[in-house]
Structures are given as C-alpha cells and as structure tokens.
Design a protein around this motif. Structure first.
Motif, short mmCIF file in Angstrom:
data_model
loop_
_atom_site.label_atom_id
_atom_site.label_comp_id
_atom_site.label_asym_id
_atom_site.label_seq_id
_atom_site.Cartn_x
_atom_site.Cartn_y
_atom_site.Cartn_z
N VAL A 173 0.86 -1.17 0.00
CA VAL A 173 0.00 0.00 0.00
C VAL A 173 0.91 1.22 0.00
O VAL A 173 1.79 1.34 0.85
CB VAL A 173 -0.93 0.02 1.23
CG1 VAL A 173 -1.78 1.27 1.25
CG2 VAL A 173 -1.79 -1.23 1.27
N PRO A 224 -5.72 4.30 3.22
CA PRO A 224 -5.92 3.45 2.04
C PRO A 224 -6.83 2.23 2.26
O PRO A 224 -7.48 1.80 1.33
CB PRO A 224 -4.51 3.02 1.66
CG PRO A 224 -3.70 3.23 2.88
CD PRO A 224 -4.34 4.34 3.65
N LEU A 225 -6.89 1.70 3.44
CA LEU A 225 -7.76 0.54 3.71
C LEU A 225 -8.97 1.04 4.50
O LEU A 225 -9.15 0.75 5.66
CB LEU A 225 -7.00 -0.54 4.47
CG LEU A 225 -5.75 -1.06 3.75
CD1 LEU A 225 -4.98 -2.02 4.64
CD2 LEU A 225 -6.10 -1.70 2.43
#
Length: 160
Positions: free
Chosen positions: A6, A152-153
């Motif tokens: 990521v 990002p998650l």
C-alpha cells in the motif's frame, strides 16, 4: 501467503506562496480559525477550512474539554458543520493548519485517525474525492488528492 503493498503519494509545496490563489485563501482561513481554538489542556491548536461545491467555506477549530474524550478536533467540527448546514453540498477541498503553543511546528501535520475516518464517510457518501491540504504553523504544505491516500484501507458502509 501473499503480500500486498500500500503506497501513498503527496504533492509537496514549499510554502503557501506556491498554492493556487483559491487554496492559499482556504489555508489562510484555516490558519485564522486555528487561532480561535479552545485548547487549554493540550495547547495544540488546529484549524480547518472546507470549500464546498456551492462556493461556501465552512470553518472549524479544535474544542477541548476537561473530560478529554468530550472534545472534538477541528476537522470534525468543520465537516459535521458542513454536513448539518449544507447536507446536499459536496466537499471539494479541506485545508488544515496545526501548531503547538509551546514549540515551533514546521512539519505538516495530517488529520488524526478519527478525523480520517470521519472525512472518509463524507468522501464515500459523495462519491467524489476530497483534496486535503495540511501544514504546520509555517513551512511546507502537503496535498493529498483523496482521503484514500491518507487511509488506504478504508472502513465504510459496505462492511456493515
């Protein structure tokens, strides 16, 4: 087992002077509202300015409380106010400025985890990325093209 990677990517401006006039004005508003933060306990002041698609700017500063969990960060003050006053407007840009009373802050200070999650909710709901600019009292300004870059998650309603 499989590993994933990521990554995040930011634009870095050396100072306010490199920003577009619109973003510079938004950041100046964040700096000014930061000065009105109620931060007697942490002595850490944050200001946030949000530009909406209707042209309105909504401001917020951190508001502390002696019962620490009862306070609220500037970003959430601003984003919840925008959602309450202009529920159909989309958030285009957010400018954040943070500093401490007792030391000089020069490295850009991003939103905390709780604020990232709150911003994520609005970005997901409006299905449009929110540009996020953040800085300390002076110095560089970081720009993220979307909250997804900072978180990002993301956790969103699809998990419920």
């Amino acid at each position: 087992m499989k590993n994933i990677s990521v990554t995040s990517s930011f634009s870095v401006y050396e100072s306010l002077e490199e920003l577009s006039p619109e973003v510079k004005d938004l950041m100046i508003q964040a700096i000014e509202i930061r000065k009105k933060a109620y931060a007697p306990y942490s002595r850490f002041r944050v200001g946030a300015a949000i530009l909406l698609d209707n042209g309105k700017v909504v401001l917020g500063s951190n508001q502390e409380n002696a019962a620490y969990p009862s306070g609220l960060c500037a970003e959430r003050v601003a984003i919840f106010q925008a959602g309450a006053i202009y529920p159909d407007a989309k958030i285009l840009k957010m400018a954040i400025s943070a500093t401490a009373d007792d030391k000089e802050m020069t490295e850009p200070i991003p939103p905390c985890g709780a604020c990232r999650q709150s911003i994520a909710e609005y970005e997901f709901r409006q299905d449009l990325p929110i540009e996020i600019y953040f800085m300390a009292a002076v110095g560089k300004v970081y720009k993220s093209d979307s909250l997804r870059n900072l978180l990002p998650l993301m956790f969103d309603k699809n998990f419920l």
